[in-house]
Design an enzyme around this catalytic site. Structure first.
Site, PDB file in Angstrom:
ATOM      1  N   LYS A 208       0.865  -1.192   0.000  1.00  0.00           N
ATOM      2  CA  LYS A 208       0.000   0.000   0.000  1.00  0.00           C
ATOM      3  C   LYS A 208       0.896   1.235   0.000  1.00  0.00           C
ATOM      4  CE  LYS A 208      -2.009   2.980   2.145  1.00  0.00           C
ATOM      5  NZ  LYS A 208      -1.940   4.437   1.861  1.00  0.00           N
ATOM      6  N   GLY A 260       6.544   4.739   8.490  1.00  0.00           N
ATOM      7  CA  GLY A 260       5.722   5.946   8.559  1.00  0.00           C
ATOM      8  C   GLY A 260       5.818   6.580   9.936  1.00  0.00           C
ATOM      9  N   SER A 261       4.750   7.252  10.329  1.00  0.00           N
ATOM     10  CA  SER A 261       4.788   8.013  11.576  1.00  0.00           C
ATOM     11  C   SER A 261       4.709   7.080  12.790  1.00  0.00           C
ATOM     12  CB  SER A 261       3.617   8.991  11.612  1.00  0.00           C
ATOM     13  OG  SER A 261       2.407   8.285  11.564  1.00  0.00           O
ATOM     14  N   THR A 262       5.252   7.542  13.888  1.00  0.00           N
ATOM     15  CA  THR A 262       5.219   6.774  15.135  1.00  0.00           C
ATOM     16  C   THR A 262       3.779   6.572  15.589  1.00  0.00           C
ATOM     17  OG1 THR A 262       7.407   7.530  15.734  1.00  0.00           O
ATOM     18  CG2 THR A 262       6.008   6.793  17.546  1.00  0.00           C
ATOM     19  N   GLU A 263       2.962   7.594  15.378  1.00  0.00           N
ATOM     20  CA  GLU A 263       1.560   7.518  15.800  1.00  0.00           C
ATOM     21  C   GLU A 263       0.837   6.355  15.098  1.00  0.00           C
ATOM     22  OE1 GLU A 263      -0.356  11.044  14.556  1.00  0.00           O
ATOM     23  OE2 GLU A 263      -2.278  10.483  15.440  1.00  0.00           O
ATOM     24  N   GLY A 265       2.287   3.888  13.551  1.00  0.00           N
ATOM     25  CA  GLY A 265       3.001   2.663  13.920  1.00  0.00           C
ATOM     26  C   GLY A 265       2.456   2.064  15.201  1.00  0.00           C
ATOM     27  N   GLU A 282       9.245   0.793  11.055  1.00  0.00           N
ATOM     28  CA  GLU A 282      10.319   1.778  10.885  1.00  0.00           C
ATOM     29  C   GLU A 282       9.657   3.141  10.973  1.00  0.00           C
ATOM     30  OE1 GLU A 282      12.291   4.478   9.751  1.00  0.00           O
ATOM     31  OE2 GLU A 282      12.475   3.677   7.720  1.00  0.00           O
ATOM     32  N   CYS A 316      13.332  10.143   7.696  1.00  0.00           N
ATOM     33  CA  CYS A 316      13.155   9.690   9.074  1.00  0.00           C
ATOM     34  C   CYS A 316      14.468   9.765   9.855  1.00  0.00           C
ATOM     35  CB  CYS A 316      12.593   8.285   9.113  1.00  0.00           C
ATOM     36  SG  CYS A 316      13.439   7.164   8.013  1.00  0.00           S
ATOM     37  N   GLU A 413       9.521  15.441  15.663  1.00  0.00           N
ATOM     38  CA  GLU A 413       9.942  15.271  14.278  1.00  0.00           C
ATOM     39  C   GLU A 413       9.203  16.298  13.418  1.00  0.00           C
ATOM     40  OE1 GLU A 413       8.652  11.693  12.086  1.00  0.00           O
ATOM     41  OE2 GLU A 413      10.742  11.460  11.491  1.00  0.00           O
TER      42      GLU A 413
HETATM   43  P1  NDP Z   1       1.550   8.132   8.074  1.00  0.00           P
HETATM   44  O1  NDP Z   1       2.255   7.340   9.093  1.00  0.00           O
HETATM   45  O2  NDP Z   1       0.125   8.475   8.290  1.00  0.00           O
HETATM   46  O3  NDP Z   1       1.605   7.405   6.655  1.00  0.00           O
HETATM   47  C1  NDP Z   1       2.430   6.334   6.302  1.00  0.00           C
HETATM   48  C2  NDP Z   1       1.622   5.299   5.527  1.00  0.00           C
HETATM   49  O4  NDP Z   1       0.650   4.687   6.379  1.00  0.00           O
HETATM   50  C3  NDP Z   1       0.819   5.853   4.363  1.00  0.00           C
HETATM   51  O5  NDP Z   1       0.759   4.906   3.335  1.00  0.00           O
HETATM   52  C4  NDP Z   1      -0.532   6.065   4.995  1.00  0.00           C
HETATM   53  O6  NDP Z   1      -1.566   6.177   4.069  1.00  0.00           O
HETATM   54  C5  NDP Z   1      -0.672   4.827   5.836  1.00  0.00           C
HETATM   55  N1  NDP Z   1      -1.599   4.915   6.953  1.00  0.00           N
HETATM   56  C6  NDP Z   1      -2.164   6.000   7.527  1.00  0.00           C
HETATM   57  N2  NDP Z   1      -2.956   5.638   8.556  1.00  0.00           N
HETATM   58  C7  NDP Z   1      -2.896   4.289   8.631  1.00  0.00           C
HETATM   59  C8  NDP Z   1      -3.493   3.313   9.494  1.00  0.00           C
HETATM   60  N3  NDP Z   1      -4.294   3.664  10.499  1.00  0.00           N
HETATM   61  N4  NDP Z   1      -3.192   2.018   9.299  1.00  0.00           N
HETATM   62  C9  NDP Z   1      -2.376   1.633   8.307  1.00  0.00           C
HETATM   63  N5  NDP Z   1      -1.794   2.518   7.454  1.00  0.00           N
HETATM   64  C10 NDP Z   1      -2.042   3.822   7.617  1.00  0.00           C
HETATM   65  O7  NDP Z   1       2.368   9.431   7.815  1.00  0.00           O
HETATM   66  P2  NDP Z   1       1.836  10.805   7.208  1.00  0.00           P
HETATM   67  O8  NDP Z   1       1.984  10.723   5.758  1.00  0.00           O
HETATM   68  O9  NDP Z   1       0.477  11.151   7.720  1.00  0.00           O
HETATM   69  O10 NDP Z   1       2.858  11.819   7.828  1.00  0.00           O
HETATM   70  C11 NDP Z   1       2.648  12.322   9.140  1.00  0.00           C
HETATM   71  C12 NDP Z   1       3.957  12.491   9.845  1.00  0.00           C
HETATM   72  O11 NDP Z   1       4.572  11.238   9.987  1.00  0.00           O
HETATM   73  C13 NDP Z   1       4.975  13.322   9.083  1.00  0.00           C
HETATM   74  O12 NDP Z   1       4.802  14.657   9.328  1.00  0.00           O
HETATM   75  C14 NDP Z   1       6.264  12.784   9.617  1.00  0.00           C
HETATM   76  O13 NDP Z   1       6.590  13.445  10.803  1.00  0.00           O
HETATM   77  C15 NDP Z   1       5.963  11.348   9.907  1.00  0.00           C
HETATM   78  N6  NDP Z   1       6.438  10.443   8.866  1.00  0.00           N
HETATM   79  C16 NDP Z   1       7.533   9.718   9.126  1.00  0.00           C
HETATM   80  C17 NDP Z   1       8.033   8.887   8.162  1.00  0.00           C
HETATM   81  C18 NDP Z   1       9.238   8.106   8.415  1.00  0.00           C
HETATM   82  O14 NDP Z   1       9.765   7.494   7.488  1.00  0.00           O
HETATM   83  N7  NDP Z   1       9.699   8.071   9.625  1.00  0.00           N
HETATM   84  C19 NDP Z   1       7.430   8.760   6.846  1.00  0.00           C
HETATM   85  C20 NDP Z   1       6.234   9.540   6.694  1.00  0.00           C
HETATM   86  C21 NDP Z   1       5.784  10.350   7.682  1.00  0.00           C
HETATM   87  P3  NDP Z   1      -1.913   7.657   3.493  1.00  0.00           P
HETATM   88  O15 NDP Z   1      -0.757   8.119   2.734  1.00  0.00           O
HETATM   89  O16 NDP Z   1      -3.069   7.454   2.636  1.00  0.00           O
HETATM   90  O17 NDP Z   1      -2.226   8.493   4.692  1.00  0.00           O
END
Ligand code: NDP
Length: 502
Positions: A208, A260-263, A265, A282, A316, A413
């Site tokens: 995804k 993706g985000s810690t939240e 995760g 990660e 990240c 972050e």
């Molecule tokens: P997210 O963690 O929301 O997105 C990462 C991925 O997860 C996307 O494909 C997203 O889909 C998907 N996703 C969102 N919600 C869920 C869920 N409940 N269950 C499963 N998958 C989900 O990051 P954001 O893009 O919202 O970014 C927000 C913040 O996160 C950034 O400002 C940054 O600080 C941090 N971030 C950190 C990253 C890293 O590599 N450490 C990478 C990206 C973001 P969709 O794109 O459709 O929302």
């Protein structure tokens, strides 16, 4: 034109370097060097890639993907719902049971090599498409994202027939179907980091991509098809967060891999808990890039710039906290400002561009809000004078000095081109400040003493520590974090462990 920055020198044109602090470059400029987008053909609509074919979502939903540098809609993409997740997981299961699982590793390797070669052959196409959809400078997508994605497939192709010699016992088994959710900051590279080890180990995948950057994952799906990969081995479901949530919660998934985000995760960890699914996360970071008084200053300044302004700081492992020894702090920050004044912000497809567009209005808003707290809490903000294009999402490179550990910009972050500068006096203080974070993904150290690097490496709580360099990646090297940065490793032999029942 929107003006950004608080430099005293006033606005300059977009094509002009932001400053001529050394007086050497005054009156001299780069000519525009735009990469042609003709190599890319973007369809007006894309379906989901399931069981080897592109098809619309069952519910007919679509969403648009936008070029963040121009706000132009690039395409409309299918939004996968629960029925599509069911179909993709079923296709992946059938491919696992009937074809990919039983296939000898040496045969699987051939497909991975084919994908790697196709990525190389179509490198320009991938690079231009990535810059269009993500906003990152073409120099980075061309020189980093695409070559590293291909390198990952080459590297893991080499492991596919050697799993029994990888140190996981005599007959390590794949896990089954992997559900993989990736972010928007390195769309193609993250897809490669997820797919290559999973496939090499004999798993099948449902991927995804992020909502704002689906296009290179869809082109990679086309490459899988071109490589003759059996239907169902790789499936790509475009959609928003709810698609990701449905995928990770699906009972037919054996392994969840998320970046993706810690939240999010944490949410995924809760959803997976007690299900028996394997999980790797990660997540975010707030890395310290530590500069000692014996560091070669010019080199360190390049490393600081690369650490935080590479990919607009959407990294990240970005070196978002500069810890500089007090005795050299003034000199380092002065040189850093001069260097920042020469960075070029603008058209991501221009080969001279250093800083491209922020990926989405939501991310721009987050960077803007967090930066405002920096000023409100008493840190001093500086940006080189530069003009931001009228359309698109832009943020000027920014440095905060006078930052204390309690400031939000030192703790959270920001995920943007914003550097917080803190100082230290002794190595012990540097370690204490570097470790004063809930994260633990990466760190950097700049010093000419090898013994000091080793001393630091034993004390810094970070998954990756770079010495006299920053943001170096290699498929053979494991990458991952501690604490709120997640768990599990990607890359290297360790990256295989995440996809094997060993
Ligand atoms: P997210 O963690 O929301 O997105 C990462 C991925 O997860 C996307 O494909 C997203 O889909 C998907 N996703 C969102 N919600 C869920 C869920 N409940 N269950 C499963 N998958 C989900 O990051 P954001 O893009 O919202 O970014 C927000 C913040 O996160 C950034 O400002 C940054 O600080 C941090 N971030 C950190 C990253 C890293 O590599 N450490 C990478 C990206 C973001 P969709 O794109 O459709 O929302």
């Amino acid at each position: 034109m929107t003006q950004a920055g608080e430099g005293a020198e006033g606005p300059v044109s977009r094509r002009e370097p932001a400053g001529h602090a050394d007086g050497l470059s005054a009156g001299w400029d780069y000519a525009p060097a735009p990469e042609s987008r003709d190599i890319v053909s973007i369809a007006p609509e894309y379906g989901l890639f399931v069981a080897g074919e592109f098809a619309p979502a069952a519910g007919g939903g679509t969403f648009s993907t936008v070029n963040p540098a121009t706000e132009e809609t690039l395409s409309r993409v299918a939004a996968a719902g629960p029925a599509d997740v069911d179909r993709a997981v079923a296709a992946a299961r059938a491919a696992y049971d009937q074809v990919w699982g039983p296939m000898p590793g040496a045969e699987r390797a051939k497909y991975l090599y084919r994908i790697a070669r196709a990525l190389q052959e179509r490198a320009r196409e991938f690079a231009v498409l990535e810059s269009l959809d993500n906003g990152k400078p073409i120099r980075e997508s061309r020189d980093v994202d695409v070559p590293l994605a291909a390198a990952h497939f080459f590297y893991y192709a080499g492991w596919a027939d050697k799993l029994e010699h990888a140190g996981f016992g005599p007959a390590p088994r794949p896990l089954g179907v992997a559900g993989q959710v990736i972010p928007w900051n390195f769309p193609l590279m993250m897809a490669a980091w997820k797919l290559a080890p999973a496939l090499a180990a004999g798993n099948t995948c449902v991927l995804k991509p992020a909502e704002t950057t689906p296009l290179t994952a869809l082109l990679l799906a086309e490459v899988c098809h071109q490589a003759g990969l059996p239907p169902g081995v790789v499936n790509v479901l475009t959609g928003a967060g709810d698609t990701g949530a449905a995928l990770v919660a699906h009972p037919g998934i054996d392994k969840v891999a998320f970046t993706g985000s810690t939240e999010v995760g944490k949410e995924i960890a809760r959803s997976v808990a007690g299900t028996g699914k394997k999980l790797t996360l990660e997540l975010g970071g707030k890395a310290a890039n530590i500069v000692f008084d014996d560091a070669p200053v010019e080199q360190a300044v390049e490393g600081i710039v690369n650490g935080i302004f590479f990919n607009q700081g959407h990294v990240c492992c970005a070196g978002s906290r500069l810890l500089v020894q007090e005795s050299v702090a003034g000199a380092v920050v002065d040189r850093l400002r001069r260097r920042l004044a020469s960075l070029r912000l603008g058209d991501p497809l221009d080969k001279n561009t250093d800083i491209g567009a922020v990926n989405s209005p939501e991310q721009l808003d987050k960077i803007t809000r967090l930066s405002a707290t920096g000023e409100a809490e008493g840190a001093r903000r500086w940006s080189p004078p530069c003009r931001l294009p009228d359309r698109g999402y832009w943020f000027a490179p920014t440095i905060f000095t006078g930052v204390s550990q309690s400031h939000r910009i030192a703790r959270e972050e920001i995920f943007g081109p914003v550097l917080s500068v803190l100082t230290f006096r002794t190595p012990e203080e540097a370690v204490a400040k570097a470790n004063n974070t809930p994260y633990g993904l990466s760190a950097g150290a700049w010093t000419e003493k090898g013994s000091r690097i080793l001393w630091l490496a034993q004390r810094l709580r970070a998954g990756v520590i770079w010495a006299n360099t920053y943001n170096r990646f290699d498929p053979a090297s494991p990458f991952g974090g501690y604490q709120e940065s997640g768990f599990g490793r990607e890359g290297g032999r360790h990256g295989l462990a995440a996809y094997l029942d060993a």
